[in-house]
Design a protein around this motif. Structure first.
Motif, PDB file in Angstrom:
ATOM      1  N   LEU A 146       0.832  -1.332   0.004  1.00  0.00           N
ATOM      2  CA  LEU A 146       0.065  -0.199  -0.092  1.00  0.00           C
ATOM      3  C   LEU A 146       0.805   1.366  -0.074  1.00  0.00           C
ATOM      4  O   LEU A 146       0.627   2.182  -0.876  1.00  0.00           O
ATOM      5  N   PHE A 147       1.932   1.385   0.760  1.00  0.00           N
ATOM      6  CA  PHE A 147       2.702   2.562   1.224  1.00  0.00           C
ATOM      7  C   PHE A 147       3.598   2.707  -0.466  1.00  0.00           C
ATOM      8  O   PHE A 147       3.322   3.881  -0.794  1.00  0.00           O
TER       9      PHE A 147
ATOM     10  N   SER B  86      14.936  17.698  -2.187  1.00  0.00           N
ATOM     11  CA  SER B  86      15.939  17.692  -1.023  1.00  0.00           C
ATOM     12  C   SER B  86      15.798  16.277  -0.555  1.00  0.00           C
ATOM     13  O   SER B  86      14.669  15.546  -0.729  1.00  0.00           O
ATOM     14  N   GLU B  87      16.601  15.688   0.459  1.00  0.00           N
ATOM     15  CA  GLU B  87      16.456  14.590   1.181  1.00  0.00           C
ATOM     16  C   GLU B  87      15.313  14.180   2.159  1.00  0.00           C
ATOM     17  O   GLU B  87      14.863  13.109   2.213  1.00  0.00           O
ATOM     18  N   SER B  88      15.010  15.567   2.424  1.00  0.00           N
ATOM     19  CA  SER B  88      13.909  15.256   3.544  1.00  0.00           C
ATOM     20  C   SER B  88      12.481  14.940   2.854  1.00  0.00           C
ATOM     21  O   SER B  88      11.610  14.353   3.517  1.00  0.00           O
TER      22      SER B  88
ATOM     23  N   LEU C 131       9.181   7.919   4.604  1.00  0.00           N
ATOM     24  CA  LEU C 131       9.922   6.682   5.039  1.00  0.00           C
ATOM     25  C   LEU C 131       9.807   6.580   6.508  1.00  0.00           C
ATOM     26  O   LEU C 131       9.726   5.385   7.001  1.00  0.00           O
ATOM     27  N   VAL C 132      10.313   7.515   7.232  1.00  0.00           N
ATOM     28  CA  VAL C 132      10.471   7.326   8.626  1.00  0.00           C
ATOM     29  C   VAL C 132       8.991   7.441   9.195  1.00  0.00           C
ATOM     30  O   VAL C 132       8.960   6.597  10.335  1.00  0.00           O
ATOM     31  N   VAL C 133       8.097   8.156   8.800  1.00  0.00           N
ATOM     32  CA  VAL C 133       6.772   7.922   9.237  1.00  0.00           C
ATOM     33  C   VAL C 133       6.152   6.736   9.085  1.00  0.00           C
ATOM     34  O   VAL C 133       5.599   6.340   9.981  1.00  0.00           O
ATOM     35  N   PHE C 134       6.323   6.221   7.874  1.00  0.00           N
ATOM     36  CA  PHE C 134       5.783   4.851   7.531  1.00  0.00           C
ATOM     37  C   PHE C 134       6.192   3.829   8.365  1.00  0.00           C
ATOM     38  O   PHE C 134       5.545   3.020   9.055  1.00  0.00           O
TER      39      PHE C 134
ATOM     40  N   PRO D 193      16.989  -2.368  11.896  1.00  0.00           N
ATOM     41  CA  PRO D 193      17.176  -1.998  10.215  1.00  0.00           C
ATOM     42  C   PRO D 193      16.674  -0.700   9.874  1.00  0.00           C
ATOM     43  O   PRO D 193      17.492  -0.405   8.934  1.00  0.00           O
ATOM     44  N   LEU D 194      15.741  -0.277  10.448  1.00  0.00           N
ATOM     45  CA  LEU D 194      15.249   0.991  10.118  1.00  0.00           C
ATOM     46  C   LEU D 194      16.567   2.382  10.469  1.00  0.00           C
ATOM     47  O   LEU D 194      17.074   3.048  10.023  1.00  0.00           O
TER      48      LEU D 194
END
Length: 392
Positions: free
Chosen positions: A316-317, A338-340, A346-349, A383-384
């Motif tokens: 889904l994501f 930008s990298e953000s 990805l961080v939020v997911f 891993p994250l």
């Protein structure tokens, strides 16, 4: 009558002499660059731009209006000028900016020669935005695309009345990204047609957020069945496509630059399937790691549910992320990335998925929080953290 003809011939002679003198002084005849060792392919004297505060945009340089401007800019087409050299010189000391970033100081009266092939490999863009900052005025700055003269080559005289014919601009990445979208559309259509029930289950947000998973479901109790393998393979295609998309926006996914270094379409297709294979092996390897850790923590009953939720949330994501990035990219072609923009989703997911997995597993197994948290940290959180460490 002879007098009239004589006047015409005399005027024609003066015009021819004037054009001859201009041609002798023209940089097209004498050459440009250090010691005139380069044939001029393009002179940017008429292509300079200046920033207009009122219009909030770059406009063409006009000598009568912009004589006091100290910063002159130009777009350099790298893709259509491969194997040429970029020649830069300022009469007084100045500075060179590329894509709004300061690159080096320009000594007064010296030529700077840059290989366009090297610029193309470094920036991985078909076009760069170059700015020369220094003394005001157009006469202070010289910018050419040139080709080096050969010692054994006969002199070639280029006249200013020649037409300049250039190939159309195109990007190999754009071609690949279009073909990749068609390929992903075909794979999703195949799964939707022949595995309709599984497709609706995997792409159901309501099912994802449900805390009561059906352990005897045909997708959960056989995690490595042929149906699940096809959906894992499709997810691998999506991840590989996203990696190449990020690379096309001039972000180096791999620090060594050995992978994705060439932009030929055939090699990009090969690298796409290589990345798909790596993603597929990683996803299957994660299930093996879950089995091992589940045995250590005595959580064998939730391993299949855990793996199914991971696949369901990832499909889904990443599918929605791909669609969003493609829509943004094709509607805001001039926007810098930008990298953000790429890391924040990805961080939020992964943080939200970790919380969801904790709640789902906690509702299924009467297990101590310490064991469950340790298990999730090893398989999800660590891993994250490692991935973000290498990304930043």
């Amino acid at each position: 009558m002879p007098t009239v003809l004589s006047r015409y011939w005399f005027g024609f002679l003066l015009l021819w002499l004037g054009l001859s003198a201009f041609a002798q002084d023209s940089p097209r005849t004498n050459g440009v660059g250090p010691a005139g060792r380069y044939y001029p392919v393009r002179d940017f004297r008429e292509d300079f731009l200046v920033y207009d505060d009122a219009a909030r945009a770059y406009i063409p340089y006009i000598a009568e209006q912009h004589a006091d401007e100290t910063a002159l800019s130009a777009y350099i087409d790298l893709e259509s000028n491969r194997h040429y050299q970029l020649l830069i010189s300022t009469r007084q000391s100045g500075y060179l900016f590329i894509n709004a970033a300061l690159r080096r100081k320009l000594p007064a009266g010296q030529w700077l020669v840059l290989s366009i092939d090297s610029l193309y490999r470094v920036y991985r863009q078909p076009e760069i935005f170059l700015t020369l900052y220094g003394a005001p005025g157009l006469e202070d700055k010289r910018l050419f695309i040139g080709y080096p003269k050969s010692a054994t080559q006969k002199p070639v005289v280029l006249r200013d009345d020649n037409l300049s014919v250039r190939p159309r601009k195109f990007s190999v990445y754009d071609n690949f990204l279009g073909l990749g979208l068609l390929f992903l559309l075909a794979t999703h259509a195949f799964l939707f047609t022949f595995y309709h029930r599984a497709f609706l289950r995997f792409y159901s947000l309501r099912d994802l957020l449900s805390l009561r998973a059906e352990e005897d479901s045909f997708l959960i109790n056989r995690p490595l069945s042929s149906t699940n393998i096809l959906f894992i393979l499709n997810l691998s295609f999506i991840v590989a496509y996203l990696i190449l998309f990020v690379q096309s926006r001039n972000f180096d996914v791999f620090a060594s630059r050995r992978l994705l270094a060439d932009q030929r379409l055939s090699l990009l297709i090969g690298e796409f399937f290589l990345l798909s294979g790596i993603s597929f092996i990683t996803l299957v390897g994660k299930y093996v790691a879950l089995e091992i850790l589940g045995g250590l923590y005595k959580l064998q009953g939730i391993i299949n549910v855990h793996f199914f939720k991971v696949l369901q949330s990832s499909m889904l994501f990443f599918t929605l992320l791909t669609l969003a990035l493609i829509i943004i990219a094709y509607n805001t072609a001039g926007t810098s990335w930008s990298e953000s923009v790429l890391l924040l989703p990805l961080v939020v997911f992964y943080t939200a998925r970790l919380a969801l997995l904790y709640v789902v597993i906690r509702s299924m197994e009467p297990i101590k929080n310490l064991y469950l948290f340790s298990y999730l940290c090893i398989v999800e959180l660590i891993p994250l953290i490692v991935g973000l460490r290498f990304a930043l």
